[in-house]
Design a protein around this motif. Sequence first.
Motif, PDB file in Angstrom:
ATOM      1  N   VAL A 156     -13.593  57.828  96.407  1.00 20.64           N
ATOM      2  CA  VAL A 156     -14.687  58.675  96.926  1.00 20.64           C
ATOM      3  C   VAL A 156     -15.683  57.809  97.704  1.00 20.64           C
ATOM      4  O   VAL A 156     -16.096  58.154  98.824  1.00 20.64           O
ATOM      5  CB  VAL A 156     -15.396  59.423  95.765  1.00 20.64           C
ATOM      6  CG1 VAL A 156     -16.611  60.173  96.278  1.00 20.64           C
ATOM      7  CG2 VAL A 156     -14.430  60.371  95.075  1.00 20.64           C
ATOM      8  N   ILE A 157     -16.028  56.647  97.118  1.00 18.59           N
ATOM      9  CA  ILE A 157     -17.049  55.788  97.754  1.00 18.59           C
ATOM     10  C   ILE A 157     -16.558  55.278  99.109  1.00 18.59           C
ATOM     11  O   ILE A 157     -17.252  55.399 100.117  1.00 18.59           O
ATOM     12  CB  ILE A 157     -17.448  54.616  96.820  1.00 18.59           C
ATOM     13  CG1 ILE A 157     -18.150  55.164  95.574  1.00 18.59           C
ATOM     14  CG2 ILE A 157     -18.362  53.633  97.550  1.00 18.59           C
ATOM     15  CD1 ILE A 157     -18.373  54.134  94.481  1.00 18.59           C
ATOM     16  N   TYR A 158     -15.333  54.720  99.145  1.00 24.03           N
ATOM     17  CA  TYR A 158     -14.901  54.190 100.446  1.00 24.03           C
ATOM     18  C   TYR A 158     -14.648  55.309 101.446  1.00 24.03           C
ATOM     19  O   TYR A 158     -14.805  55.136 102.653  1.00 24.03           O
ATOM     20  CB  TYR A 158     -13.729  53.202 100.319  1.00 24.03           C
ATOM     21  CG  TYR A 158     -12.323  53.759 100.246  1.00 24.03           C
ATOM     22  CD1 TYR A 158     -11.732  54.413 101.323  1.00 24.03           C
ATOM     23  CD2 TYR A 158     -11.535  53.565  99.110  1.00 24.03           C
ATOM     24  CE1 TYR A 158     -10.427  54.901 101.265  1.00 24.03           C
ATOM     25  CE2 TYR A 158     -10.234  54.044  99.042  1.00 24.03           C
ATOM     26  CZ  TYR A 158      -9.690  54.715 100.116  1.00 24.03           C
ATOM     27  OH  TYR A 158      -8.412  55.190 100.058  1.00 24.03           O
ATOM     28  N   GLY A 159     -14.279  56.512 100.921  1.00 22.01           N
ATOM     29  CA  GLY A 159     -14.075  57.666 101.804  1.00 22.01           C
ATOM     30  C   GLY A 159     -15.374  58.064 102.493  1.00 22.01           C
ATOM     31  O   GLY A 159     -15.421  58.245 103.715  1.00 22.01           O
ATOM     32  N   VAL A 160     -16.447  58.161 101.699  1.00 23.78           N
ATOM     33  CA  VAL A 160     -17.746  58.572 102.260  1.00 23.78           C
ATOM     34  C   VAL A 160     -18.265  57.499 103.237  1.00 23.78           C
ATOM     35  O   VAL A 160     -18.662  57.812 104.370  1.00 23.78           O
ATOM     36  CB  VAL A 160     -18.772  58.819 101.114  1.00 23.78           C
ATOM     37  CG1 VAL A 160     -20.165  59.036 101.678  1.00 23.78           C
ATOM     38  CG2 VAL A 160     -18.341  60.018 100.276  1.00 23.78           C
ATOM     39  N   ILE A 161     -18.215  56.228 102.793  1.00 24.38           N
ATOM     40  CA  ILE A 161     -18.709  55.145 103.666  1.00 24.38           C
ATOM     41  C   ILE A 161     -17.873  55.081 104.950  1.00 24.38           C
ATOM     42  O   ILE A 161     -18.405  54.985 106.051  1.00 24.38           O
ATOM     43  CB  ILE A 161     -18.684  53.780 102.929  1.00 24.38           C
ATOM     44  CG1 ILE A 161     -19.618  53.803 101.721  1.00 24.38           C
ATOM     45  CG2 ILE A 161     -19.104  52.648 103.880  1.00 24.38           C
ATOM     46  CD1 ILE A 161     -19.541  52.560 100.856  1.00 24.38           C
ATOM     47  N   GLY A 162     -16.560  55.164 104.774  1.00 24.07           N
ATOM     48  CA  GLY A 162     -15.664  55.044 105.930  1.00 24.07           C
ATOM     49  C   GLY A 162     -15.846  56.184 106.916  1.00 24.07           C
ATOM     50  O   GLY A 162     -15.847  55.968 108.128  1.00 24.07           O
ATOM     51  N   TYR A 163     -16.022  57.415 106.398  1.00 25.22           N
ATOM     52  CA  TYR A 163     -16.136  58.575 107.272  1.00 25.22           C
ATOM     53  C   TYR A 163     -17.394  58.489 108.135  1.00 25.22           C
ATOM     54  O   TYR A 163     -17.365  58.797 109.330  1.00 25.22           O
ATOM     55  CB  TYR A 163     -16.157  59.859 106.432  1.00 25.22           C
ATOM     56  CG  TYR A 163     -15.892  61.110 107.236  1.00 25.22           C
ATOM     57  CD1 TYR A 163     -14.596  61.531 107.476  1.00 25.22           C
ATOM     58  CD2 TYR A 163     -16.948  61.855 107.771  1.00 25.22           C
ATOM     59  CE1 TYR A 163     -14.339  62.670 108.221  1.00 25.22           C
ATOM     60  CE2 TYR A 163     -16.706  62.996 108.520  1.00 25.22           C
ATOM     61  CZ  TYR A 163     -15.398  63.400 108.740  1.00 25.22           C
ATOM     62  OH  TYR A 163     -15.146  64.533 109.488  1.00 25.22           O
ATOM     63  N   PHE A 164     -18.491  58.064 107.507  1.00 26.98           N
ATOM     64  CA  PHE A 164     -19.764  58.060 108.251  1.00 26.98           C
ATOM     65  C   PHE A 164     -20.082  56.716 108.914  1.00 26.98           C
ATOM     66  O   PHE A 164     -20.776  56.662 109.913  1.00 26.98           O
ATOM     67  CB  PHE A 164     -20.914  58.479 107.326  1.00 26.98           C
ATOM     68  CG  PHE A 164     -20.785  59.907 106.869  1.00 26.98           C
ATOM     69  CD1 PHE A 164     -21.033  60.953 107.762  1.00 26.98           C
ATOM     70  CD2 PHE A 164     -20.370  60.221 105.583  1.00 26.98           C
ATOM     71  CE1 PHE A 164     -20.886  62.270 107.371  1.00 26.98           C
ATOM     72  CE2 PHE A 164     -20.225  61.544 105.182  1.00 26.98           C
ATOM     73  CZ  PHE A 164     -20.487  62.572 106.083  1.00 26.98           C
ATOM     74  N   PHE A 165     -19.601  55.615 108.309  1.00 31.97           N
ATOM     75  CA  PHE A 165     -19.997  54.301 108.848  1.00 31.97           C
ATOM     76  C   PHE A 165     -18.820  53.454 109.347  1.00 31.97           C
ATOM     77  O   PHE A 165     -19.016  52.295 109.686  1.00 31.97           O
ATOM     78  CB  PHE A 165     -20.782  53.509 107.783  1.00 31.97           C
ATOM     79  CG  PHE A 165     -22.015  54.215 107.314  1.00 31.97           C
ATOM     80  CD1 PHE A 165     -23.142  54.273 108.128  1.00 31.97           C
ATOM     81  CD2 PHE A 165     -22.045  54.844 106.071  1.00 31.97           C
ATOM     82  CE1 PHE A 165     -24.272  54.951 107.703  1.00 31.97           C
ATOM     83  CE2 PHE A 165     -23.176  55.520 105.638  1.00 31.97           C
ATOM     84  CZ  PHE A 165     -24.301  55.572 106.452  1.00 31.97           C
ATOM     85  N   GLY A 166     -17.600  54.025 109.360  1.00 33.00           N
ATOM     86  CA  GLY A 166     -16.427  53.280 109.833  1.00 33.00           C
ATOM     87  C   GLY A 166     -16.611  52.701 111.237  1.00 33.00           C
ATOM     88  O   GLY A 166     -16.400  51.503 111.459  1.00 33.00           O
ATOM     89  N   PRO A 167     -17.044  53.548 112.223  1.00 33.45           N
ATOM     90  CA  PRO A 167     -17.233  53.007 113.576  1.00 33.45           C
ATOM     91  C   PRO A 167     -18.269  51.883 113.630  1.00 33.45           C
ATOM     92  O   PRO A 167     -18.091  50.898 114.340  1.00 33.45           O
ATOM     93  CB  PRO A 167     -17.719  54.232 114.370  1.00 33.45           C
ATOM     94  CG  PRO A 167     -17.213  55.403 113.602  1.00 33.45           C
ATOM     95  CD  PRO A 167     -17.261  54.995 112.172  1.00 33.45           C
TER      96      PRO A 167
END
Lengths: 492, 167
Positions: A369-380
């Motif tokens: 869940v944590i890496y999903g949320v971070i990745g979705y919003f802050f991946g770029p």
Amino acid sequence: MEIINGFYYLFSNSSALIFVFAGAVVGMVVGAIPGLSAAAAIAMIVPATFYLDPLSALGFLYVIGKSGRYGGSISAILFNTPGTAAAAATMQDGYPMTQKGQSGKALKIATVASVFGDFFGELVLIFGVAIIASWTLSFGPPEYFAVYFAAFVIIGSVIGKSITKGILSTLLGALLSLIGMDPITGESRYTFNNYELENGLNLVPLLIGLFVFSEILFQFNQVITDKIKTVAVKSNLKTDNSLSFSEIKKCFMIMLRSSAIGAFIGIMPGLGSAVACFVAYGEEKRRAKNKEEWGTGIIEGVAAPESANNAVSGPTMIPLLTLGIPGSTIAAILIGVFLIHGIQVGPTIFETSKELVYGLFACGLLGIVIYGVIGYFFGPLLGRTIALLSPNMIYPFVLITGFIAAYSARQSLFDVGVAILFGIIGYFLRLTGYSLPALLIAFVLAKNAEEAFRQSLLLSEAGIGIFLNRPIAISFFIIGFFVLFFKIKSKN
Amino acid sequence: MINFKILKNYDVSSGITLLIISLFLLFEIRLAEFSDISTGEGAIGPKSAPTYLNITIILLSILLIFNSFFNKNIINNNSKFNSSLVFKKAQLIAAVFLYLFLTDLVGYLLSTFIIIPLLLFIFQNKNFKKNLFISFVGTLIYYIFFIKILGLHNPDPQIEFFEVLSF
């Protein structure tokens, strides 16, 4: 439901919660840096976890492994360089999407697919592991030796391009594990009168040498000749940065099938994410009506490999927790961490450390869940930041961190020497086509295999015939030989 | 006359290396004397596993060498020998051994401060002043994180004078 108790166990440990969060971030960052694998990061971090409680230590490393697999997709999509081998297939459509100015969309579908696949794999682990463990509880030394034997043969024959070199890699790992005191008589073998070798080779310096130092030597030419290009292609259109619900729906069945492929491959020792992503990509391309569009930058081409490579993560823990056999490099490192904390891995773990095991599963789910949320919003943003870092500035510090990590395991400079030596050996082994993961997994397992073999013979009145009197043992020998035979046949 | 070009074939060179090592290790274990005679020999003794493993490695090494003469798809080291890159790689390995030697001699803090600019230079960062600054900051961060926060034992330097830097 034991997993609820696992979450309760996790949430009552604030340190573990912090380390799960830290693991998600560290794994993403390390995975996204081209050339640095999650296994290398874990190898360097292992000594720092000695002083943590078991759940924090294992949860931290387990989540780094998960988010590291996902992080690899960021550099694959943005820089056409897979951060990890598991993300190699993601480049096929990920980078063309970036070239079309759709990097935001590509990163978002990669995140959704990774989270989907990882959840799928974790559920397979949670529901599958207890059932298999209850079956393996009745195993004695002959069955265990047969399992180890099958694992060596399967890992050796499937892990690399050459069967002979793969098996030689496992045998070398097994031979290295024999250095030190004999497990039954306590007498020294291959110590050459060196006091430091009496307790055998330590896992941490071996890991640092094989996966950090050898990696640096291997990447050195590319780093100093600037072949790793960290230049992100910028996306300007707003619509190209978003992902609609209908697009997710379009990929749903692809993600489901690819996750099933990944989970199945994950259970097999030695295959891993790199194989899963290409199998899933190939299978979905074969099924697709728009075959000609695959490879030109479509979301389906990102969703398939990303769900498959992340679905591998959970099921690789099944052979580890039910039989004590690590199915991947990260699982092999985790077995060492379990042992450092005094926990014997195998089916009895569900009797002795049930809370810890389900707490670890809860760490995995929370980490996703944590890496999903971070990745979705802050991946770029993470991708753009990594583009600013120069590999020739990062690698010297990776080397120094590896040096200190090797020292800190036993506070011994001898261990640092061992790490450097195995860095050089590992470099030449990689150069000549041998498999370092196979060597490591065999190193971790071989001592137990030898003990099981000798205990079987001590129990037996029929000598080696004891293995033929046990149907389960025979089954595992047959499985091992069948896989070997099948691989040899497919090579020819 | 021996044609040494065959050693450019990775299968042959690695096979020969493994063959020599495992033959040595096989003799080493067979000639070793164990105090407990009853467990020294036979399938349950400490010699059994190393013996079986070494014999298997010897057989597979021979198979690898033998196959390489018939297999056309073998990995050959056909890349052009770039002496400059090999020299730089050797410099990197030497620098790591130097770090090990210096850590033993003058302790962790000073050796890290010396080795960071050297490694940065080997990795083609040629601005000396910038490297020195990075080294100062880097050493400080490593010292605070590993020695102070994680409580890692700072190795005692061989030269007593440098103990003042061991804190």
